[in-house]
Design a protein around this motif. Structure first.
Motif, PDB file in Angstrom:
ATOM      1  N   UNK A  26       0.834  -1.204   0.000  1.00 51.90           N
ATOM      2  CA  UNK A  26       0.000   0.000   0.000  1.00 51.90           C
ATOM      3  C   UNK A  26       0.865   1.249   0.000  1.00 51.90           C
ATOM      4  N   UNK A  27       1.936   1.252   0.790  1.00 53.11           N
ATOM      5  CA  UNK A  27       2.825   2.423   0.848  1.00 53.11           C
ATOM      6  C   UNK A  27       3.445   2.684  -0.519  1.00 53.11           C
ATOM      7  N   UNK A  28       3.882   1.589  -1.168  1.00 52.17           N
ATOM      8  CA  UNK A  28       4.485   1.755  -2.496  1.00 52.17           C
ATOM      9  C   UNK A  28       3.500   2.351  -3.482  1.00 52.17           C
ATOM     10  N   UNK A  29       2.261   1.894  -3.379  1.00 48.54           N
ATOM     11  CA  UNK A  29       1.242   2.416  -4.283  1.00 48.54           C
ATOM     12  C   UNK A  29       1.024   3.904  -4.016  1.00 48.54           C
ATOM     13  N   UNK A  30       0.938   4.250  -2.706  1.00 44.85           N
ATOM     14  CA  UNK A  30       0.707   5.651  -2.351  1.00 44.85           C
ATOM     15  C   UNK A  30       1.819   6.539  -2.887  1.00 44.85           C
ATOM     16  N   UNK A  31       3.059   6.094  -2.729  1.00 42.87           N
ATOM     17  CA  UNK A  31       4.196   6.905  -3.192  1.00 42.87           C
ATOM     18  C   UNK A  31       4.506   6.653  -4.668  1.00 42.87           C
ATOM     19  N   UNK A  32       3.643   5.919  -5.359  1.00 45.41           N
ATOM     20  CA  UNK A  32       3.790   5.631  -6.793  1.00 45.41           C
ATOM     21  C   UNK A  32       5.177   5.096  -7.123  1.00 45.41           C
ATOM     22  N   UNK A  34       7.670   1.888  -8.341  1.00 42.09           N
ATOM     23  CA  UNK A  34       7.586   0.673  -9.157  1.00 42.09           C
ATOM     24  C   UNK A  34       7.737  -0.567  -8.285  1.00 42.09           C
ATOM     25  N   UNK A  35       8.236  -0.335  -7.047  1.00 41.61           N
ATOM     26  CA  UNK A  35       8.402  -1.422  -6.091  1.00 41.61           C
ATOM     27  C   UNK A  35       7.094  -2.160  -5.829  1.00 41.61           C
ATOM     28  N   UNK A  36       5.992  -1.465  -6.037  1.00 41.15           N
ATOM     29  CA  UNK A  36       4.686  -2.061  -5.787  1.00 41.15           C
ATOM     30  C   UNK A  36       4.559  -3.398  -6.491  1.00 41.15           C
ATOM     31  N   UNK A  37       5.133  -3.503  -7.693  1.00 42.56           N
ATOM     32  CA  UNK A  37       5.029  -4.752  -8.454  1.00 42.56           C
ATOM     33  C   UNK A  37       5.725  -5.899  -7.732  1.00 42.56           C
ATOM     34  N   UNK A  38       6.846  -5.572  -7.058  1.00 44.73           N
ATOM     35  CA  UNK A  38       7.570  -6.605  -6.311  1.00 44.73           C
ATOM     36  C   UNK A  38       6.665  -7.183  -5.238  1.00 44.73           C
ATOM     37  N   UNK A  39       6.047  -6.274  -4.449  1.00 41.27           N
ATOM     38  CA  UNK A  39       5.176  -6.761  -3.373  1.00 41.27           C
ATOM     39  C   UNK A  39       3.936  -7.443  -3.937  1.00 41.27           C
ATOM     40  N   UNK A  40       3.518  -6.975  -5.099  1.00 40.66           N
ATOM     41  CA  UNK A  40       2.356  -7.579  -5.743  1.00 40.66           C
ATOM     42  C   UNK A  40       2.639  -9.042  -6.093  1.00 40.66           C
ATOM     43  N   UNK A  41       3.921  -9.360  -6.311  1.00 35.02           N
ATOM     44  CA  UNK A  41       4.297 -10.745  -6.596  1.00 35.02           C
ATOM     45  C   UNK A  41       4.571 -11.509  -5.300  1.00 35.02           C
ATOM     46  N   UNK A  42       5.361 -10.868  -4.409  1.00 32.72           N
ATOM     47  CA  UNK A  42       5.848 -11.574  -3.223  1.00 32.72           C
ATOM     48  C   UNK A  42       4.715 -11.874  -2.241  1.00 32.72           C
ATOM     49  N   UNK A  43       3.829 -10.918  -2.030  1.00 38.53           N
ATOM     50  CA  UNK A  43       2.774 -11.123  -1.034  1.00 38.53           C
ATOM     51  C   UNK A  43       1.883 -12.321  -1.384  1.00 38.53           C
ATOM     52  N   UNK A  83      10.781 -13.203   3.698  1.00 40.36           N
ATOM     53  CA  UNK A  83      10.888 -11.767   3.944  1.00 40.36           C
ATOM     54  C   UNK A  83      12.031 -11.148   3.167  1.00 40.36           C
ATOM     55  N   UNK A  84      12.986 -11.973   2.753  1.00 36.65           N
ATOM     56  CA  UNK A  84      14.139 -11.454   2.012  1.00 36.65           C
ATOM     57  C   UNK A  84      13.784 -11.194   0.559  1.00 36.65           C
ATOM     58  N   UNK A  85      12.690 -11.796   0.093  1.00 37.02           N
ATOM     59  CA  UNK A  85      12.367 -11.706  -1.341  1.00 37.02           C
ATOM     60  C   UNK A  85      12.199 -10.270  -1.846  1.00 37.02           C
ATOM     61  N   UNK A  86      11.505  -9.389  -1.102  1.00 38.01           N
ATOM     62  CA  UNK A  86      11.380  -8.016  -1.611  1.00 38.01           C
ATOM     63  C   UNK A  86      12.732  -7.345  -1.888  1.00 38.01           C
ATOM     64  N   UNK A  87      13.732  -7.553  -0.983  1.00 34.12           N
ATOM     65  CA  UNK A  87      15.064  -6.969  -1.205  1.00 34.12           C
ATOM     66  C   UNK A  87      15.667  -7.527  -2.483  1.00 34.12           C
ATOM     67  N   UNK A  88      15.480  -8.850  -2.653  1.00 33.48           N
ATOM     68  CA  UNK A  88      16.094  -9.567  -3.763  1.00 33.48           C
ATOM     69  C   UNK A  88      15.463  -9.131  -5.080  1.00 33.48           C
ATOM     70  N   UNK A  89      14.131  -9.168  -5.145  1.00 32.60           N
ATOM     71  CA  UNK A  89      13.430  -8.904  -6.397  1.00 32.60           C
ATOM     72  C   UNK A  89      13.512  -7.434  -6.796  1.00 32.60           C
ATOM     73  N   UNK A  90      13.597  -6.527  -5.774  1.00 29.79           N
ATOM     74  CA  UNK A  90      13.655  -5.112  -6.125  1.00 29.79           C
ATOM     75  C   UNK A  90      15.045  -4.724  -6.573  1.00 29.79           C
ATOM     76  N   UNK A 125      10.107  -0.300   0.593  1.00 27.71           N
ATOM     77  CA  UNK A 125      11.098  -1.249   1.095  1.00 27.71           C
ATOM     78  C   UNK A 125      11.577  -0.833   2.492  1.00 27.71           C
ATOM     79  N   UNK A 126      11.728   0.501   2.692  1.00 27.38           N
ATOM     80  CA  UNK A 126      12.128   1.007   4.013  1.00 27.38           C
ATOM     81  C   UNK A 126      11.094   0.616   5.058  1.00 27.38           C
TER      82      UNK A 126
END
Lengths: 489, 445
Positions: A26-32, A34-43, A83-90, A125-126
């Motif tokens: 949600x935060x990624x989406x709010x701040x527009x 591209x990371x949003x796609x990573x979470x969209x996959x990982x979650x 939990x490491x996947x977002x760091x890896x994929x981004x 990511x932060x």
């Protein structure tokens, strides 16, 4: 060990983990971003795998103590892998070792980082980084116990395996109620701190992140120079107070709230000693620094108190580079790494409770040399401690020191100087975060060898789960199952 | 006053005896028929056999007309229940003996109006407090406080090495006023005169202001040596209470207890006390733990004979003062002659405490000494007491064997001399041998 039960329980944990990833999404989406796609996959991936595990191995079996240890240890490992996947994929941390280290450091509320420049990371990511700490603070699995009251009696097994300190206390008759109460106090502390920080001029995003990292005594910051970036005395004092509070047993907070009396903080022996240690260490450091510093007394006190509280509660926020401090001050910091906060708090280290028990028993042993037939019972907070717990604490102390020495040897063999190796091991095992020397407050763990990173990550897990929960998995008997054994013959 | 006493054990019997002698109507309720018979044969009281909390017994004793109910059976719950029911039937005052610390130490419980207990008495605690007084003043055989602690009366034994032996009392000068109220010589209570001389083996009752007592003792040839270490044999309830009282007074306290599980329980309850697992009659253990340097040894096991034996043993091994719990009070006079310094009987102490509470009025007994051979009374002087008011003490015709030991006037304590004048409103303390008690009462009418 009941494999089906464990796998299905792990599945449930992963579902919760997957759900928690929706927040950074949600935060990624709010701040527009591209990371949003990573979470969209990982979650969905995390939640999906979890659901599959849960669905395939669904069972009515009841959890036994053994299973509790397995669920907790494997649960933390799996959470750190996914939990490491977002760091890896981004692409923020392209190597798995780094991503795993960072996540483990998050979940175990250690706060050591392999990222040299934090400020360029996307906000989603932060937040995920801070959130791992917050989830790990009271315990991923305690959260799980709180959410799923159906666990019944077995909930306590998990509770015991994950809570910090030598004696797990139930503050309510039911494990799930106890877990819920702890989480409520935790959430309340976090919210209050967020608001206070924002009022002092932090922007909301930083306020949330720092509150998450303070109440969990984690220590991840959104700034390269940690809390020092803000250079604001009020922010520092607020953080000191919240770190201090989160180093106190949460059942003491519960009592304080229930009886509406702040005096309970001082009536509880362990809390009293915890506060005395902090006061004494601060005075030591202030006296030692006054001869060298050009700063005023007030600033020196704030600076010393901040670092003392930050290290003893195993938070690891930095406002001043203690690697540059005079010798006594530096030695005090190393000593504090071994003490830790109170049991039942979010802090790491050996815990003041254990020191109190060991000192009490040491006194009794000395008395017994004078009076050979003396019968002693150790008491903490007026409750007698069983001999079993005393032995457990003594062995814990032995294992802690032993692991420290062996790991220091190993890290030193990777070509790192002794001082840096020793303090980094102590800081990892104690979940403090920044060490001294090569891994000091202004450095990161990025340049450590890959093998060392895995070892540090393992030490963090050992420290967070207080050694026994993890080590028991290593015992061969642990995996030996009488039922399966009989089938083979 | 109509009094019902439930339970004719040692305490109940004692109270029944005293109250009946003083002219009160006493009904004793006892569940054991044989015991009841003994009471009936020896005392002028009515005995009912049965359960002291039952409606049947209540009806038999005509509960509506009872003024005081004393419940002293072996069972705490029964005692409390009797008081509760009696109160509901309109009994004015109730006394319950409660020994279980879970009840007895609960301050709220004693005050709970639903229970209706006016005095909740715990014999073990009473005994422990008594022993505590003796430990604080190790040279005294008996310590009594009056006027809220302002005045103190000590019983002191004249040892052969006392340099005042052979001196006449009038030649002994103290820095402040004091009074030798009585001398016990060969089991005789003597009210001394100025020309009486001190002899070895005399036991003196000395009255003085508490703050001055230490210097008075010195002028009488006694030296107060503070106790530093106390050894308690037997971790019974008295031992536990005593240790609790001693903790924090800076003394080194040891408890020797035979039962290991009980040792662990004590260790969990006490903070500073050293709990030793062993037998109190084990000489090796006593020596190992430095009995030689122990200032006070307190023998509190369940067994009178063992207490006696160990105290004698400890005395021989060099212990300072020895105090022994003796339950059978007929042993008590014997014990103090064989060399044990003080014998304490929780039951007699309980009976005393209950009697002190029960007897209220102008003329009350506040301490019983020497197993009843002497007593201390307190009297408030009223203007009607024509034989006393505005008279010099030497003019008053006090019966032989009694003496005014202290006067309390407007918050001040006075050690009286012959020329002091009694005034209305004074509260006076009188020391009297038992056989003159009746004569004294006559003075106040």
């Amino acid at each position: 060990m009941q494999k089906k039960l464990i796998l299905s329980t792990l599945g449930k944990i992963m579902i919760i983990l997957g759900l928690s990833m929706l927040i950074p999404l949600a935060v990624s989406v709010i701040y527009r971003e591209s990371l949003a796609f990573v979470f969209l996959v990982v979650a969905p991936l995390t939640g999906g795998v979890g659901f599959l595990l849960y669905y395939c191995f669904k069972t009515e079996d009841r959890m036994r103590p053994k299973d509790g240890f397995a669920v907790v240890t494997y649960g933390w490992l799996i959470a750190s892998v996914f939990g490491a996947l977002p760091y890896l994929f981004s692409g923020a941390l392209p190597h798995f070792a780094d991503a795993f280290f960072e996540t483990m450091s998050g979940f175990t509320t250690t706060g050591s980082s392999v990222i040299d420049n934090i400020e360029i990371l996307p906000k989603g990511l932060l937040l995920w980084r801070s959130l791992t700490q917050w989830l790990g603070g009271v315990g991923i699995i305690v959260l799980f116990v709180a959410l799923l009251s159906t666990l019944g009696v077995s909930g306590m097994q998990i509770f015991k395996a994950e809570m910090t300190g030598p004696i797990a206390e139930k503050i309510r008759p039911r494990a799930s109620d106890s877990a819920k109460n702890i989480w409520l106090i935790y959430i309340a502390l976090t919210l209050i701190q967020t608001i206070l920080l924002a009022l002092c001029g932090m922007d909301w995003f930083d306020a949330v992140n720092h509150a998450l990292a303070t109440t969990s005594t984690g220590g991840f910051s959104t700034k390269n120079s940690s809390l020092g970036y803000f250079d604001n005395a009020l922010i520092e004092w607020i953080t000191i107070i919240f770190m201090l509070l989160c180093g106190v047993n949460f059942s003491v907070h519960y009592q304080v709230l229930k009886q509406k009396s702040l005096a309970i903080f001082f009536k509880t022996k362990v809390t009293r000693i915890y506060l005395i240690i902090i006061a004494a260490a601060t005075i030591f450091i202030v006296v030692d620094m006054l001869s060298e510093t050009t700063n005023g007394l007030g600033e020196t006190i704030r600076c010393a108190a901040f670092q003392v509280v930050s290290v003893i509660t195993s938070t690891g926020f930095i406002t001043d580079d203690y690697d540059q401090w005079p010798h006594l001050a530096m030695a005090t910091i190393i000593f504090l790494m071994f003490i830790g906060g109170c049991a039942g708090s979010t802090s790491g280290g050996m815990k003041v409770d254990r020191w109190v028990i060991l000192f009490g028993q040491a006194r009794h042993e000395l008395q017994r040399t004078l009076h050979p037939r003396m019968v002693t019972r150790l008491k903490v907070n007026d409750l007698p401690i069983s001999d079993h717990v005393i032995i457990n604490v003594a062995i814990f102390f032995f294992l802690y020191i032993f692991i420290c020495i062996i790991s220091t040897l190993f890290i030193a063999s990777c070509g790192i100087d002794f001082f840096s190796a020793f303090t980094a091991v102590a800081a990892s095992l104690g979940n403090v975060g920044p060490a001294l020397g090569a891994f000091g407050p202004t450095e990161s763990f990025a340049q450590a060898p890959v093998l060392a990173k895995y070892l540090f990550a393992f030490l963090m897990l050992l420290g967070r789960l207080e050694i026994f929960t993890v080590l028991v998995i290593v015992l061969p008997q642990f995996h030996f199952n009488r039922h399966e054994h009989r089938q083979k013959h | 006053m109509r009094t019902a006493i439930i339970g004719a054990g040692k305490v109940g019997y004692n109270i029944a005896q005293v109250l009946s002698k003083e002219g009160h109507d006493v009904i004793v309720i006892e569940h054991d028929e044989d015991r009841g018979k003994i009471v009936e044969e020896n005392l002028d009281v009515q005995v009912l056999v049965g359960n002291g909390a039952s409606a049947k017994i209540f009806a038999q004793m005509d509960i509506e007309h009872i003024d005081l109910l004393v419940a002293v059976t072996e069972f705490d719950e029964l005692n409390m229940l009797s008081c509760m029911l009696a109160k509901q039937h309109g009994v004015m005052r109730t006394v319950a003996r409660v020994r279980d610390p879970d009840y007895a130490d609960d301050v709220q419980l004693a005050k709970n109006p639903l229970l209706g207990i006016d005095l909740l008495i715990n014999p073990e605690k009473v005994a422990a407090k008594e022993i505590m007084k003796l430990i604080k003043i190790p040279e005294a055989l008996n310590v009594n406080y009056f006027a809220g602690g302002m005045m103190q009366m000590l019983e002191l034994m004249v040892q052969p090495d006392n340099k005042m032996v052979g001196k006449a009392l009038k030649d002994i000068r103290g820095r402040s006023r004091f009074l030798i109220v009585a001398i016990i010589r060969r089991e005789q209570v003597i009210i001394p005169r100025g020309d009486d001389k001190l002899k070895t083996g005399d036991r003196l009752f000395v009255m003085a202001e508490t703050d001055n007592m230490k210097t008075i003792e010195r002028s009488l040839g006694f030296e107060r040596e503070m106790a530093h270490s106390v050894m308690i044999l037997g971790g019974s309830r008295i031992g536990f209470y005593l240790a609790t009282l001693l903790e924090g007074s800076g003394l080194e306290v040891k408890i020797v207890e035979k039962d290991y599980a009980h040792c662990r329980k004590l260790a969990a309850l006490l903070d500073e006390t050293i709990i030793l697992h062993g037998d109190g009659s084990d000489v090796d253990l006593l020596q190992e733990e430095g009995i030689k340097d122990t200032d006070v040894l307190v023998a509190l096991t369940e067994d009178d004979k063992l207490n006696l034996l160990v105290s004698l043993l400890a005395k021989r091994l060099g212990a300072g003062k020895t105090i022994a719990q003796i339950r059978r009070s007929d042993y008590v006079p014997l014990i103090e002659t064989v060399g044990i310094d003080v014998a304490v009987s929780p039951r007699s102490l309980t009976a005393e405490a209950i009697l002190q509470f029960v007897r209220k009025g102008n003329f009350l007994s506040i301490a019983i000494l020497e197993q009843g051979h002497a007593e201390v009374y307190e009297v408030v002087i009223t203007p009607q007491m024509s034989k006393l008011v505005n008279k010099e003490i030497k003019q008053i015709n006090f019966p032989k064997g009694s003496i005014i030991a202290a006067i309390f006037r407007q918050g001040r304590a006075i050690i009286p001399g012959g020329q002091d004048i009694l005034m209305a409103g004074d509260r006076i303390t009188i020391f009297a041998a038992a056989h003159v008690a009746n004569k004294i009462e006559g003075l106040f009418h």
